[in-house]
Design a protein around this motif. Structure first.
Motif, mmCIF file in Angstrom:
data_model
loop_
_atom_site.group_PDB
_atom_site.id
_atom_site.type_symbol
_atom_site.label_atom_id
_atom_site.label_comp_id
_atom_site.label_asym_id
_atom_site.label_seq_id
_atom_site.Cartn_x
_atom_site.Cartn_y
_atom_site.Cartn_z
ATOM 1 N N LEU A 19 36.616 30.732 31.755
ATOM 2 C CA LEU A 19 37.158 30.391 33.074
ATOM 3 C C LEU A 19 37.666 31.634 33.790
ATOM 4 C CD1 LEU A 19 39.029 27.035 32.342
ATOM 5 C CD2 LEU A 19 36.862 27.354 33.542
ATOM 6 N N VAL A 20 38.234 32.570 33.050
ATOM 7 C CA VAL A 20 38.684 33.830 33.662
ATOM 8 C C VAL A 20 37.486 34.599 34.216
ATOM 9 C CG1 VAL A 20 39.691 36.100 33.188
ATOM 10 C CG2 VAL A 20 40.783 34.039 32.296
ATOM 11 N N GLY A 32 38.188 36.396 48.066
ATOM 12 C CA GLY A 32 39.560 35.897 48.020
ATOM 13 C C GLY A 32 39.719 34.977 46.829
ATOM 14 N N GLU A 33 40.901 34.416 46.691
ATOM 15 C CA GLU A 33 41.160 33.556 45.538
ATOM 16 C C GLU A 33 40.638 32.137 45.784
ATOM 17 O OE1 GLU A 33 45.148 33.571 44.179
ATOM 18 O OE2 GLU A 33 45.248 35.746 43.955
ATOM 19 N N VAL A 34 39.890 31.641 44.824
ATOM 20 C CA VAL A 34 39.353 30.284 44.867
ATOM 21 C C VAL A 34 40.222 29.398 43.978
ATOM 22 C CG1 VAL A 34 37.367 28.844 44.277
ATOM 23 C CG2 VAL A 34 37.015 31.060 45.355
ATOM 24 N N SER A 35 40.434 28.171 44.393
ATOM 25 C CA SER A 35 41.305 27.274 43.635
ATOM 26 C C SER A 35 40.710 26.944 42.267
ATOM 27 C CB SER A 35 41.542 25.976 44.407
ATOM 28 O OG SER A 35 40.359 25.195 44.439
ATOM 29 N N GLY A 36 41.601 26.628 41.325
ATOM 30 C CA GLY A 36 41.155 26.230 40.002
ATOM 31 C C GLY A 36 40.293 24.981 40.045
ATOM 32 N N GLU A 37 40.554 24.113 41.017
ATOM 33 C CA GLU A 37 39.766 22.892 41.156
ATOM 34 C C GLU A 37 38.297 23.204 41.423
ATOM 35 O OE1 GLU A 37 39.529 18.910 44.033
ATOM 36 O OE2 GLU A 37 41.093 20.417 44.342
ATOM 37 N N LEU A 42 32.727 23.665 39.387
ATOM 38 C CA LEU A 42 31.546 24.494 39.170
ATOM 39 C C LEU A 42 31.119 24.446 37.703
ATOM 40 C CD1 LEU A 42 29.612 26.591 40.472
ATOM 41 C CD2 LEU A 42 31.277 28.347 39.881
ATOM 42 N N VAL A 43 32.075 24.551 36.803
ATOM 43 C CA VAL A 43 31.779 24.511 35.372
ATOM 44 C C VAL A 43 31.311 23.118 34.948
ATOM 45 C CG1 VAL A 43 32.782 24.738 33.063
ATOM 46 C CG2 VAL A 43 33.354 26.406 34.848
ATOM 47 N N ASN A 44 31.940 22.090 35.501
ATOM 48 C CA ASN A 44 31.609 20.717 35.103
ATOM 49 C C ASN A 44 30.217 20.282 35.541
ATOM 50 O OD1 ASN A 44 34.091 20.412 33.885
ATOM 51 N ND2 ASN A 44 35.043 19.401 35.633
#
Length: 274
Positions: A19-20, A32-37, A42-44
């Motif tokens: 995830l990192v 820029g920073e993208v939310s963890g959601e 994306l991973v799911n």
């Protein structure tokens, strides 16, 4: 990133490390920073870290998806509701929501009334306004064509060529990474025009035209750099002189705004009511 080489079972990182890595990659893509959601979504999509043992094949598939500009743009900006959504994945293929293009052949006349043409144009101008204000920074359409705009069954407009949608940061980074320029064209990315400093031979970090200019020029007026003759959506004997003048100004002057063009098209549409 680790997915740039052949992935074996022993190469698969822990979910936390993975995830990192993905977050770093996507943040660099967006600028820029993208939310963890967004990262989790994306991973799911490829069902990673859901089985007892991770599959190298799934990780290889994910590597193809995350490096696909169109796929990543659709996922990262999905909450803005500006682009088609990913509706399904099978192996290394994915399907996207369907939108009916403005036209499938811009070399043939539009099968639309003048009123419908004005309404389509208004939709497009308002959409350009959303691209400027919906996200943390403007989004640039760098390959504008008639059939790159489409409507869904509810009448919602979307830009369809996500490979050519760039965030401001991404576009400026592309210019910055150009090692040497001799002409302004060297600093351009298709329709997103740049400027070369002819003394230093480096690109200025600024786009010299706008989404609005390009749409007015290429779609509304049908201008093209090639020998092809395209039909402009708003080229008509029914267009008032005020509208014709505004379209010319819009296509050539960076100072024309979305609000001004919206007002002009709204007046032209309202005039048909009387």
């Amino acid at each position: 990133m680790y997915w740039n080489h052949k992935i074996e079972q022993q190469d698969i990182p822990s979910k936390a490390d993975f995830l990192v890595q993905v977050t770093t990659y996507v943040n660099n893509f967006v600028g820029g920073e993208v939310s963890g959601e967004v990262i989790r979504q994306l991973v799911n999509y490829t069902h990673l870290y859901t089985a007892e043992q991770e599959s190298p094949a799934l990780h290889r598939d994910f590597g193809q998806f995350v490096q696909d500009h169109e796929f990543l743009t659709a996922v990262v900006f999905e909450k803005l509701s500006l682009f088609p959504k990913i509706v399904g994945i099978c192996g290394t293929y994915y399907a996207m929501q369907y939108f009916e293009p403005l036209t499938k052949n811009p070399m043939q006349p539009f099968n639309l009334s003048w009123r419908s043409k004005l309404w389509r144009a208004l939709d497009m101008i308002k959409y350009l306004g959303l691209l400027e204000t919906s996200g943390r920074e403007p989004l640039h359409l760098c390959d504008v064509k008639h059939d790159h705009f489409g409507w869904d069954e509810r009448g919602r407009l979307s830009f369809l060529d996500l490979d050519s949608v760039l965030s401001e940061t991404f576009l400026l980074r592309t210019m910055q990474d150009t090692p040497h320029c001799d002409t302004h064209h060297d600093c351009s990315y298709f329709d997103c025009q740049g400027r070369c400093h002819l003394r230093t031979h480096r690109c200025h970090l600024q786009r010299t035209n706008t989404n609005l200019q390009v749409v007015c020029d290429k779609v509304f007026l049908g201008h093209t750099a090639s020998l092809l003759s395209l039909y402009g959506l708003l080229v008509s004997s029914e267009a008032s002189q005020d509208l014709q003048d505004a379209l010319h100004l819009c296509s050539t002057n960076k100072g024309m705004t979305v609000d001004s063009m919206t007002d002009i098209l709204t007046r032209a549409s309202n005039a048909l009511m009387f």
